[in-house]
Design a protein around this motif. Structure first.
Motif, PDB file in Angstrom:
ATOM      1  N   ILE A 154       0.799  -0.948  -0.167  1.00 51.56           N
ATOM      2  CA  ILE A 154       0.217  -0.081  -0.274  1.00 51.56           C
ATOM      3  C   ILE A 154       0.858   0.963   0.055  1.00 51.56           C
ATOM      4  CG2 ILE A 154      -1.482   0.825   1.585  1.00 51.56           C
ATOM      5  CD1 ILE A 154      -2.287  -1.847   3.235  1.00 51.56           C
ATOM      6  N   LEU A 155       0.048   2.066  -0.683  1.00 44.42           N
ATOM      7  CA  LEU A 155       1.397   3.271  -0.796  1.00 44.42           C
ATOM      8  C   LEU A 155       0.858   4.543  -0.729  1.00 44.42           C
ATOM      9  CD1 LEU A 155       3.736   4.796  -1.744  1.00 44.42           C
ATOM     10  CD2 LEU A 155       2.458   5.122  -4.652  1.00 44.42           C
ATOM     11  N   ASP A 161      -1.379   8.143   6.442  1.00 42.99           N
ATOM     12  CA  ASP A 161      -2.030   7.111   6.313  1.00 42.99           C
ATOM     13  C   ASP A 161      -1.687   6.250   6.330  1.00 42.99           C
ATOM     14  OD1 ASP A 161      -3.403   9.693   5.845  1.00 42.99           O
ATOM     15  OD2 ASP A 161      -3.053   9.757   3.889  1.00 42.99           O
ATOM     16  N   ALA A 162      -0.160   5.464   5.787  1.00 39.61           N
ATOM     17  CA  ALA A 162       0.209   4.234   6.267  1.00 39.61           C
ATOM     18  C   ALA A 162      -0.021   3.611   7.641  1.00 39.61           C
ATOM     19  CB  ALA A 162       1.935   4.753   5.998  1.00 39.61           C
ATOM     20  N   THR A 163       0.137   4.689   8.468  1.00 41.76           N
ATOM     21  CA  THR A 163      -0.137   3.817  10.220  1.00 41.76           C
ATOM     22  C   THR A 163      -1.868   3.448  10.381  1.00 41.76           C
ATOM     23  OG1 THR A 163       1.836   5.302  10.893  1.00 41.76           O
ATOM     24  CG2 THR A 163       0.114   4.078  12.486  1.00 41.76           C
ATOM     25  N   ASP A 164      -3.063   4.696   9.583  1.00 47.31           N
ATOM     26  CA  ASP A 164      -3.706   4.256   9.700  1.00 47.31           C
ATOM     27  C   ASP A 164      -4.034   3.332   8.742  1.00 47.31           C
ATOM     28  OD1 ASP A 164      -4.119   6.524  11.251  1.00 47.31           O
ATOM     29  OD2 ASP A 164      -4.496   7.577   9.415  1.00 47.31           O
ATOM     30  N   ALA A 165      -3.810   3.332   7.705  1.00 46.58           N
ATOM     31  CA  ALA A 165      -3.860   1.553   6.818  1.00 46.58           C
ATOM     32  C   ALA A 165      -3.050   1.077   7.072  1.00 46.58           C
ATOM     33  CB  ALA A 165      -2.591   1.905   5.434  1.00 46.58           C
ATOM     34  N   ILE A 166      -2.157   0.850   8.596  1.00 48.78           N
ATOM     35  CA  ILE A 166      -1.543  -0.509   9.375  1.00 48.78           C
ATOM     36  C   ILE A 166      -3.517  -0.691  10.527  1.00 48.78           C
ATOM     37  CG2 ILE A 166      -0.195  -1.029  11.131  1.00 48.78           C
ATOM     38  CD1 ILE A 166       1.448  -0.174   9.219  1.00 48.78           C
ATOM     39  N   LEU A 167      -3.033  -0.011  10.698  1.00 49.26           N
ATOM     40  CA  LEU A 167      -4.649  -0.173  11.930  1.00 49.26           C
ATOM     41  C   LEU A 167      -5.961  -0.620  10.782  1.00 49.26           C
ATOM     42  CD1 LEU A 167      -3.481   3.438  13.649  1.00 49.26           C
ATOM     43  CD2 LEU A 167      -3.812   0.872  14.698  1.00 49.26           C
ATOM     44  N   ASP A 168      -5.886  -0.353  10.244  1.00 46.54           N
ATOM     45  CA  ASP A 168      -7.244  -0.739   9.646  1.00 46.54           C
ATOM     46  C   ASP A 168      -7.118  -2.251   9.168  1.00 46.54           C
ATOM     47  OD1 ASP A 168      -9.608   0.628   7.581  1.00 46.54           O
ATOM     48  OD2 ASP A 168      -8.863  -1.105   5.657  1.00 46.54           O
ATOM     49  N   ILE A 169      -6.271  -2.482   8.711  1.00 44.07           N
ATOM     50  CA  ILE A 169      -5.939  -3.735   7.511  1.00 44.07           C
ATOM     51  C   ILE A 169      -6.204  -4.894   9.808  1.00 44.07           C
ATOM     52  CG2 ILE A 169      -4.048  -5.835   7.683  1.00 44.07           C
ATOM     53  CD1 ILE A 169      -2.682  -3.448   6.016  1.00 44.07           C
ATOM     54  N   PHE A 170      -5.360  -4.681  10.688  1.00 50.97           N
ATOM     55  CA  PHE A 170      -5.711  -5.198  12.017  1.00 50.97           C
ATOM     56  C   PHE A 170      -6.803  -5.371  11.958  1.00 50.97           C
ATOM     57  CE2 PHE A 170      -1.054  -4.109  13.434  1.00 50.97           C
ATOM     58  CZ  PHE A 170      -0.355  -4.966  12.798  1.00 50.97           C
ATOM     59  N   ASN A 217       3.824 -13.246   6.146  1.00 47.03           N
ATOM     60  CA  ASN A 217       2.464 -13.123   6.109  1.00 47.03           C
ATOM     61  C   ASN A 217       2.764 -12.402   7.413  1.00 47.03           C
ATOM     62  OD1 ASN A 217       1.219 -14.828   4.746  1.00 47.03           O
ATOM     63  ND2 ASN A 217       2.229 -16.522   5.363  1.00 47.03           N
ATOM     64  N   SER A 218       3.376 -11.097   7.448  1.00 48.15           N
ATOM     65  CA  SER A 218       3.558 -10.251   8.086  1.00 48.15           C
ATOM     66  C   SER A 218       3.716  -8.672   8.418  1.00 48.15           C
ATOM     67  CB  SER A 218       4.827 -10.081   9.299  1.00 48.15           C
ATOM     68  OG  SER A 218       5.729 -10.177   8.701  1.00 48.15           O
ATOM     69  N   LEU A 219       3.195  -8.264   8.171  1.00 46.13           N
ATOM     70  CA  LEU A 219       3.089  -6.612   8.079  1.00 46.13           C
ATOM     71  C   LEU A 219       4.144  -5.411   8.472  1.00 46.13           C
ATOM     72  CD1 LEU A 219      -0.388  -5.762   9.061  1.00 46.13           C
ATOM     73  CD2 LEU A 219       0.070  -6.092   6.464  1.00 46.13           C
ATOM     74  N   VAL A 220       4.564  -4.835   7.098  1.00 45.98           N
ATOM     75  CA  VAL A 220       6.082  -4.162   7.141  1.00 45.98           C
ATOM     76  C   VAL A 220       6.017  -2.737   7.526  1.00 45.98           C
ATOM     77  CG1 VAL A 220       8.351  -4.189   6.619  1.00 45.98           C
ATOM     78  CG2 VAL A 220       7.028  -5.761   6.667  1.00 45.98           C
ATOM     79  N   HIS A 230       4.761   3.200   2.551  1.00 48.47           N
ATOM     80  CA  HIS A 230       5.128   1.958   2.355  1.00 48.47           C
ATOM     81  C   HIS A 230       4.389   1.166   3.503  1.00 48.47           C
ATOM     82  CE1 HIS A 230       6.468   2.315  -1.703  1.00 48.47           C
ATOM     83  NE2 HIS A 230       7.257   3.461  -1.350  1.00 48.47           N
ATOM     84  N   VAL A 231       3.080   0.389   3.089  1.00 41.52           N
ATOM     85  CA  VAL A 231       2.873  -1.206   3.973  1.00 41.52           C
ATOM     86  C   VAL A 231       3.527  -1.888   3.495  1.00 41.52           C
ATOM     87  CG1 VAL A 231       2.073  -1.893   5.428  1.00 41.52           C
ATOM     88  CG2 VAL A 231       1.158   0.372   5.326  1.00 41.52           C
ATOM     89  N   LEU A 232       4.011  -2.984   3.668  1.00 39.94           N
ATOM     90  CA  LEU A 232       4.362  -4.032   2.558  1.00 39.94           C
ATOM     91  C   LEU A 232       4.299  -5.383   3.556  1.00 39.94           C
ATOM     92  CD1 LEU A 232       7.677  -2.345   2.280  1.00 39.94           C
ATOM     93  CD2 LEU A 232       7.027  -3.201   0.390  1.00 39.94           C
TER      94      LEU A 232
END
Length: 315
Positions: A154-155, A161-170, A217-220, A230-232
Motif C-alpha cells: 500500500i502506497l 496515512d500508512a499507519t492508518d492503513a495498518i490499523l485498518d488491516i488489523f 504473512n506479517s506486515l512491514v 509504504h505498508v508491505l
C-alpha cells in the motif's frame, strides 16, 4: 446479395468449408483488374488487398470469392478504385510533396523494407531445437531465476496515512480492501495491492532491505521511499534456481535472434555509410541537448554472443 451479406456468408461458412490455394487461379502477370489514372492493380494484388482488409485471412477471402458473383466482385474492386481515385487526386494536387505526407511516405517505406529484410534474412538463422540447446548449455549461468518474494503493498502520501492503513488491516483483517481504500498506486490497488513476484534487489534499497528481513504473512511498515510511505506484506519467498531449458526457451530464442540481428547490423555498417550530424541534433525540435550522462554499460543486445561464436548454431 450485397457485399456485406457476402462477407457474412463467408464467416458462417468457415466452419464447414476449406479452400485450397487452387481457388486462386493463375492469371497472366500482365493482366490488370483495375486502372485508375497512373495506378493499377493486378488480380493478384486485388486478392492481397482483400486479404489485408480481412486481417490476412486467406481462407476467409477464398470462401468469399467462391460465393461472390461477377457483379459482386466488381463492387468490391469499385471500392478499391474509389480509394485509388482519392490517392490520385492527392497526387495531382501535389500532396505527396507536402512535408507531413512526404515524411509519412518515407518512414512507411523504411518500415516496410525493414520488415521485408528481416523476414528474408531470418530464413537463414539456425533456431532449431539443437541450436537452442547448445546455446542454453553454454550460457546456463545466464538463465537463473533470482531469489525473490511475492509481495503486496500500500502506497500512501504520509506516514500517518500508512499507519492508518495498518490499523485498518488489523481491524478488518483484509489487506486487499485496505489497499483499494488507501493506496495511491492505483494499478496494484485494483489487485488488492498485489505486486506479484519481485526479484531481490529490484525494489528501492529501503524497501528491499525490509522485505528481505520480513517474516512471511506479517506486515512491514511504514517504510519511506522517494515515492511515499509504504505498508508491505511478504506472502511467499522463493530461492534462486536454475531455469530448465523449457522454461528458458523463449528467452533463448530472443537472445539468438538479437545476436543474428547484431551481426547483420555489423555487416551493413561495413557496407553502407552512416553519418550522424551531431550539430543538427544540438537543438532538436527547439530543445537543447541535456548534459552528457555518465558512460553506460553495453546494452544486452550488444553483450549477446553470436550463436556461431558459442557453438549454438551449426555451420
Amino acid at each position: 446479395m450485397s457485399v456485406k451479406k457476402v462477407f457474412a456468408a463467408v464467416v458462417l461458412a468457415l466452419s464447414v468449408t476449406a479452400v485450397t490455394a487452387a481457388a486462386f487461379a493463375a492469371v497472366s502477370e500482365e493482366e490488370t483488374a483495375v486502372v485508375v489514372g497512373n495506378e493499377s492493380l493486378s488480380p493478384k494484388e486485388v486478392v492481397e488487398v482483400l486479404q489485408s482488409s480481412s486481417g490476412g485471412n486467406a481462407m476467409m477471402v477464398g470462401l468469399m470469392l467462391t460465393q461472390a458473383t461477377l457483379a459482386e466482385r466488381a463492387e468490391m474492386v469499385k471500392q478499391m478504385a474509389d480509394a485509388m481515385l482519392f490517392a490520385e487526386g492527392a497526387r495531382l494536387d501535389g500532396l505527396e510533396r507536402r512535408e507531413d505526407v512526404a515524411f509519412r511516405l518515407k518512414w512507411q517505406r523504411v518500415q516496410l523494407l525493414l520488415e521485408a529484410y528481416l523476414q528474408e534474412i531470418s530464413q537463414k538463422w539456425d533456431l532449431s531445437e539443437k541450436a537452442m540447446k547448445k546455446y542454453y548449455s553454454t550460457h546456463k549461468d545466464e538463465f537463473m531465476q533470482a531469489a525473490g518474494a511475492h509481495i503486496r503493498h500500500i502506497l500512501t502520501s504520509s506516514e500517518k496515512d500508512a499507519t492508518d492503513a495498518i490499523l485498518d488491516i488489523f481491524r478488518d483483517k483484509d489487506f486487499a480492501k485496505t489497499a483499494e481504500k488507501f493506496s495511491r498506486d492505483t494499478n496494484s490497488a485494483a489487485r488488492g495491492g498485489d505486486l506479484g513476484w519481485v526479484d531481490n534487489g529490484l525494489l528501492p534499497e529501503a524497501l528491499d532491505k525490509e522485505v528481505q528481513k520480513a517474516r512471511e504473512n506479517s506486515l512491514v511498515g511504514p517504510v519511506k521511499s522517494d515515492m511515499g510511505w509504504h505498508v508491505l506484506e511478504v506472502l511467499e519467498r522463493r530461492p534462486a534456481r536454475q531455469l530448465t531449458f523449457e522454461e528458458a526457451k523463449n528467452e533463448i530464442v530472443q537472445r539468438m535472434q538479437m545476436s543474428y540481428i547484431a551481426r547483420e547490423l555489423d555487416d551493413l555498417r561495413k557496407r553502407i555509410k552512416v553519418d550522424i550530424n551531431d550539430k543538427a541534433l544540438e537543438n532538436l525540435g527547439g530543445i537543447p541537448a541535456a548534459a552528457p550522462a555518465e558512460k553506460q554499460e553495453q546494452t544486452p543486445a550488444e553483450n549477446y554472443e553470436r550463436p556461431e561464436e558459442t557453438g549454438a548454431a551449426e555451420k
